[in-house]
Scaffold this motif. Structure first.
Motif, PDB file in Angstrom:
ATOM      1  N   LEU A  24       0.808  -1.225   0.000  1.00 52.97           N
ATOM      2  CA  LEU A  24       0.000   0.000   0.000  1.00 52.97           C
ATOM      3  C   LEU A  24       0.845   1.281   0.000  1.00 52.97           C
ATOM      4  CD1 LEU A  24      -2.845  -1.069   2.473  1.00 52.97           C
ATOM      5  CD2 LEU A  24      -2.894  -1.053  -0.034  1.00 52.97           C
ATOM      6  N   LEU A  25       1.826   1.313  -0.878  1.00 48.17           N
ATOM      7  CA  LEU A  25       2.670   2.506  -1.016  1.00 48.17           C
ATOM      8  C   LEU A  25       2.385   3.296  -2.293  1.00 48.17           C
ATOM      9  CD1 LEU A  25       5.185   4.351  -0.446  1.00 48.17           C
ATOM     10  CD2 LEU A  25       6.506   2.650  -1.735  1.00 48.17           C
ATOM     11  N   LEU A  26       2.222   2.621  -3.425  1.00 46.72           N
ATOM     12  CA  LEU A  26       2.313   3.279  -4.732  1.00 46.72           C
ATOM     13  C   LEU A  26       1.308   4.403  -4.933  1.00 46.72           C
ATOM     14  CD1 LEU A  26       3.002   0.279  -7.144  1.00 46.72           C
ATOM     15  CD2 LEU A  26       4.646   1.834  -6.066  1.00 46.72           C
ATOM     16  N   HIS A  27       0.129   4.315  -4.324  1.00 46.43           N
ATOM     17  CA  HIS A  27      -0.863   5.383  -4.543  1.00 46.43           C
ATOM     18  C   HIS A  27      -0.501   6.667  -3.800  1.00 46.43           C
ATOM     19  CE1 HIS A  27      -2.200   2.920  -1.106  1.00 46.43           C
ATOM     20  NE2 HIS A  27      -2.654   4.045  -0.597  1.00 46.43           N
ATOM     21  N   TRP A  28       0.525   6.625  -2.963  1.00 49.55           N
ATOM     22  CA  TRP A  28       1.004   7.844  -2.297  1.00 49.55           C
ATOM     23  C   TRP A  28       2.090   8.551  -3.104  1.00 49.55           C
ATOM     24  CZ3 TRP A  28      -2.136   9.589   1.098  1.00 49.55           C
ATOM     25  CH2 TRP A  28      -2.889   8.714   1.897  1.00 49.55           C
ATOM     26  N   THR A  61      -1.503  -2.057  -3.885  1.00 45.15           N
ATOM     27  CA  THR A  61      -1.841  -0.637  -3.920  1.00 45.15           C
ATOM     28  C   THR A  61      -3.361  -0.538  -4.063  1.00 45.15           C
ATOM     29  OG1 THR A  61      -1.317   1.492  -4.949  1.00 45.15           O
ATOM     30  CG2 THR A  61      -1.573  -0.381  -6.422  1.00 45.15           C
ATOM     31  N   LEU A  62      -3.870   0.672  -4.100  1.00 46.62           N
ATOM     32  CA  LEU A  62      -5.312   0.872  -4.198  1.00 46.62           C
ATOM     33  C   LEU A  62      -5.693   1.348  -5.593  1.00 46.62           C
ATOM     34  CD1 LEU A  62      -6.048   2.573  -0.744  1.00 46.62           C
ATOM     35  CD2 LEU A  62      -6.272   0.154  -1.375  1.00 46.62           C
ATOM     36  N   GLY A  63      -6.845   0.870  -6.070  1.00 51.24           N
ATOM     37  CA  GLY A  63      -7.317   1.192  -7.408  1.00 51.24           C
ATOM     38  C   GLY A  63      -8.409   2.249  -7.413  1.00 51.24           C
ATOM     39  N   PRO A  64      -8.883   2.612  -8.613  1.00 45.43           N
ATOM     40  CA  PRO A  64      -9.767   3.774  -8.795  1.00 45.43           C
ATOM     41  C   PRO A  64     -11.102   3.726  -8.071  1.00 45.43           C
ATOM     42  CG  PRO A  64      -8.808   3.102 -10.891  1.00 45.43           C
ATOM     43  CD  PRO A  64      -8.458   2.033  -9.901  1.00 45.43           C
ATOM     44  N   ASP A  65     -11.613   2.542  -7.739  1.00 45.93           N
ATOM     45  CA  ASP A  65     -12.901   2.469  -7.047  1.00 45.93           C
ATOM     46  C   ASP A  65     -12.786   2.734  -5.544  1.00 45.93           C
ATOM     47  OD1 ASP A  65     -14.725   2.191  -9.024  1.00 45.93           O
ATOM     48  OD2 ASP A  65     -14.969   0.019  -8.846  1.00 45.93           O
ATOM     49  N   THR A  66     -11.574   2.899  -5.063  1.00 44.10           N
ATOM     50  CA  THR A  66     -11.360   3.124  -3.633  1.00 44.10           C
ATOM     51  C   THR A  66     -12.038   4.409  -3.158  1.00 44.10           C
ATOM     52  OG1 THR A  66      -9.265   1.924  -3.679  1.00 44.10           O
ATOM     53  CG2 THR A  66      -9.588   3.486  -1.865  1.00 44.10           C
ATOM     54  N   LEU A  67     -12.807   4.302  -2.077  1.00 43.57           N
ATOM     55  CA  LEU A  67     -13.514   5.436  -1.455  1.00 43.57           C
ATOM     56  C   LEU A  67     -14.436   6.150  -2.441  1.00 43.57           C
ATOM     57  CD1 LEU A  67     -10.631   6.893   0.755  1.00 43.57           C
ATOM     58  CD2 LEU A  67     -12.571   5.494   1.511  1.00 43.57           C
ATOM     59  N   ASP A 104       7.271 -11.160 -16.819  1.00 41.25           N
ATOM     60  CA  ASP A 104       6.163 -11.992 -16.322  1.00 41.25           C
ATOM     61  C   ASP A 104       5.327 -11.309 -15.245  1.00 41.25           C
ATOM     62  OD1 ASP A 104       7.114 -14.087 -17.970  1.00 41.25           O
ATOM     63  OD2 ASP A 104       8.551 -14.672 -16.421  1.00 41.25           O
ATOM     64  N   PRO A 105       4.865 -10.086 -15.478  1.00 41.05           N
ATOM     65  CA  PRO A 105       4.028  -9.435 -14.457  1.00 41.05           C
ATOM     66  C   PRO A 105       2.687 -10.140 -14.304  1.00 41.05           C
ATOM     67  CG  PRO A 105       4.037  -8.137 -16.470  1.00 41.05           C
ATOM     68  CD  PRO A 105       5.043  -9.229 -16.670  1.00 41.05           C
ATOM     69  N   VAL A 106       2.245 -10.255 -13.081  1.00 39.60           N
ATOM     70  CA  VAL A 106       0.942 -10.852 -12.767  1.00 39.60           C
ATOM     71  C   VAL A 106       0.172  -9.848 -11.918  1.00 39.60           C
ATOM     72  CG1 VAL A 106      -0.277 -12.730 -11.599  1.00 39.60           C
ATOM     73  CG2 VAL A 106       1.846 -13.203 -12.843  1.00 39.60           C
ATOM     74  N   MET A 107      -1.026  -9.505 -12.366  1.00 40.56           N
ATOM     75  CA  MET A 107      -1.853  -8.529 -11.647  1.00 40.56           C
ATOM     76  C   MET A 107      -3.197  -9.155 -11.303  1.00 40.56           C
ATOM     77  SD  MET A 107       0.185  -5.887 -11.824  1.00 40.56           S
ATOM     78  CE  MET A 107      -0.975  -4.730 -11.074  1.00 40.56           C
ATOM     79  N   ASP A 108      -3.708  -8.852 -10.131  1.00 42.03           N
ATOM     80  CA  ASP A 108      -5.082  -9.212  -9.814  1.00 42.03           C
ATOM     81  C   ASP A 108      -5.652  -8.191  -8.854  1.00 42.03           C
ATOM     82  OD1 ASP A 108      -5.221 -11.201  -6.986  1.00 42.03           O
ATOM     83  OD2 ASP A 108      -3.309 -10.576  -7.816  1.00 42.03           O
ATOM     84  N   GLU A 157     -10.665  -0.792  -3.468  1.00 41.63           N
ATOM     85  CA  GLU A 157     -10.219  -1.666  -4.557  1.00 41.63           C
ATOM     86  C   GLU A 157      -8.742  -1.949  -4.337  1.00 41.63           C
ATOM     87  OE1 GLU A 157      -9.344  -1.523  -9.350  1.00 41.63           O
ATOM     88  OE2 GLU A 157     -10.892  -0.196  -8.542  1.00 41.63           O
ATOM     89  N   VAL A 158      -8.422  -3.175  -4.004  1.00 43.75           N
ATOM     90  CA  VAL A 158      -7.036  -3.554  -3.693  1.00 43.75           C
ATOM     91  C   VAL A 158      -6.431  -4.260  -4.895  1.00 43.75           C
ATOM     92  CG1 VAL A 158      -5.500  -4.737  -2.096  1.00 43.75           C
ATOM     93  CG2 VAL A 158      -7.685  -3.830  -1.271  1.00 43.75           C
ATOM     94  N   ILE A 159      -5.324  -3.733  -5.372  1.00 45.79           N
ATOM     95  CA  ILE A 159      -4.606  -4.291  -6.514  1.00 45.79           C
ATOM     96  C   ILE A 159      -3.337  -4.971  -6.015  1.00 45.79           C
ATOM     97  CG2 ILE A 159      -3.367  -3.737  -8.643  1.00 45.79           C
ATOM     98  CD1 ILE A 159      -5.282  -1.351  -8.962  1.00 45.79           C
TER      99      ILE A 159
END
Length: 296
Positions: free
Chosen positions: A133-137, A162-168, A202-206, A267-269
């Protein structure tokens, strides 16, 4: 926007440091969400094969990830890095004086005050970069991701949340204006593209959605403040809002109540990627590897 304002970026870096420094002493009472996300990240390590000699916890705050990482990788040197010195100091557990005098025990992981985009570590010096939970800062995740790749050894792992666009989203809806009341959050697919741009393999995102529920609006705001998670965008409203405006926002949020509770969506990425063999030299020339070619 003036060129000076554009150069300054969207995120008020000093405000980020101030908010987390203020929250440092009482942070364990407010970081329950970060700890839950950390637990879910730790579960993802069950499917990853890595035996690290050194782990960098990027944006470690008080070191909430240290215990689980140390238990999983007891042989690894653990380094915590954060922008807030107050956070690092508040989480430090020092040995009793007599133990230090006799040279017994350890003070725990090393802690470094530094910017995630300017890591004070040598290239290829780290096996795992962990970041909860760092990148959105950050104003732009790319410099931090590029630095993470630089300090990783070949075959090293980057794992982050990190947190995605639907957060809050409910909070933004309640304010109902064009001003910034939350951070700006990157989309999962954009983050995946950033990993590729920085040279990761080989990035993996969910992604998953976690909804917290509250009895009242003020309790939600109190949790955000306790976690240091108030908005730190440069274009956030300045000064105090009047009672009438707060009443409007509370009333708008009340209309979102479901089954007697007020929802707060996060929204947690999650992402992970590997540092592969370099394909170019520092001056841009292609690297052609011959070790895989068959001899005639």
């Amino acid at each position: 926007m003036s060129s000076a304002a554009a150069h300054a970026g969207f995120v008020d870096r000093r405000q980020v440091a101030r908010r987390f420094s203020r929250a440092a002493q009482d942070y364990p009472a407010g970081d329950f969400f970060a700890r839950e996300v950390d637990r879910r990240m730790q579960e993802r390590l069950d499917y990853v094969r890595v035996t690290p000699r050194r782990i960098l916890d990027l944006g470690c705050s008080r070191g909430g990830s240290f215990a689980a990482l140390s238990a999983r990788y007891p042989q690894a040197e653990l380094i915590g890095l954060d922008l807030s010195e107050a956070m690092l100091l508040a989480g430090q557990v020092r040995r009793p004086g007599w133990q230090r005098w006799l040279g017994l025990g350890q003070d725990g992981p090393s802690r470094i005050v530094a910017d995630a985009a300017k890591l004070p570590l040598a290239a290829r010096s780290t096996a795992v970069v962990w970041s909860n939970l760092l990148l959105h800062w950050l104003d732009d995740p790319i410099p931090a991701l590029a630095e993470a790749r630089r300090v990783l050894e070949v075959g090293g792992l980057l794992m982050f949340s990190t947190l995605g666009p639907d957060t809050l989203r409910e909070l933004r809806t309640a304010f109902g204006d064009a001003q910034a009341h939350t951070q700006r959050f990157a989309d999962m697919h954009d983050l995946g593209d950033m990993l590729v741009e920085c040279g990761f393999a080989d990035p993996v995102m969910d992604m998953e959605v976690i909804t917290l529920t509250y009895d009242d609006f003020d309790a939600m705001l109190a949790d955000l403040r306790a976690a240091g998670s108030s908005c730190a965008m440069r274009d956030r409203p300045r000064g105090l809002m009047g009672r009438a405006r707060w009443a409007q926002v509370r009333a708008a949020y009340e209309r979102l109540r479901v089954a007697g509770k007020l929802p707060a969506t996060f929204e947690v990425i999650y992402g992970h990627a590997w540092k592969g063999e370099p394909k170019q030299t520092a001056d841009g020339r292609a690297i052609i590897r011959l070790d895989g070619l068959k001899r005639r």
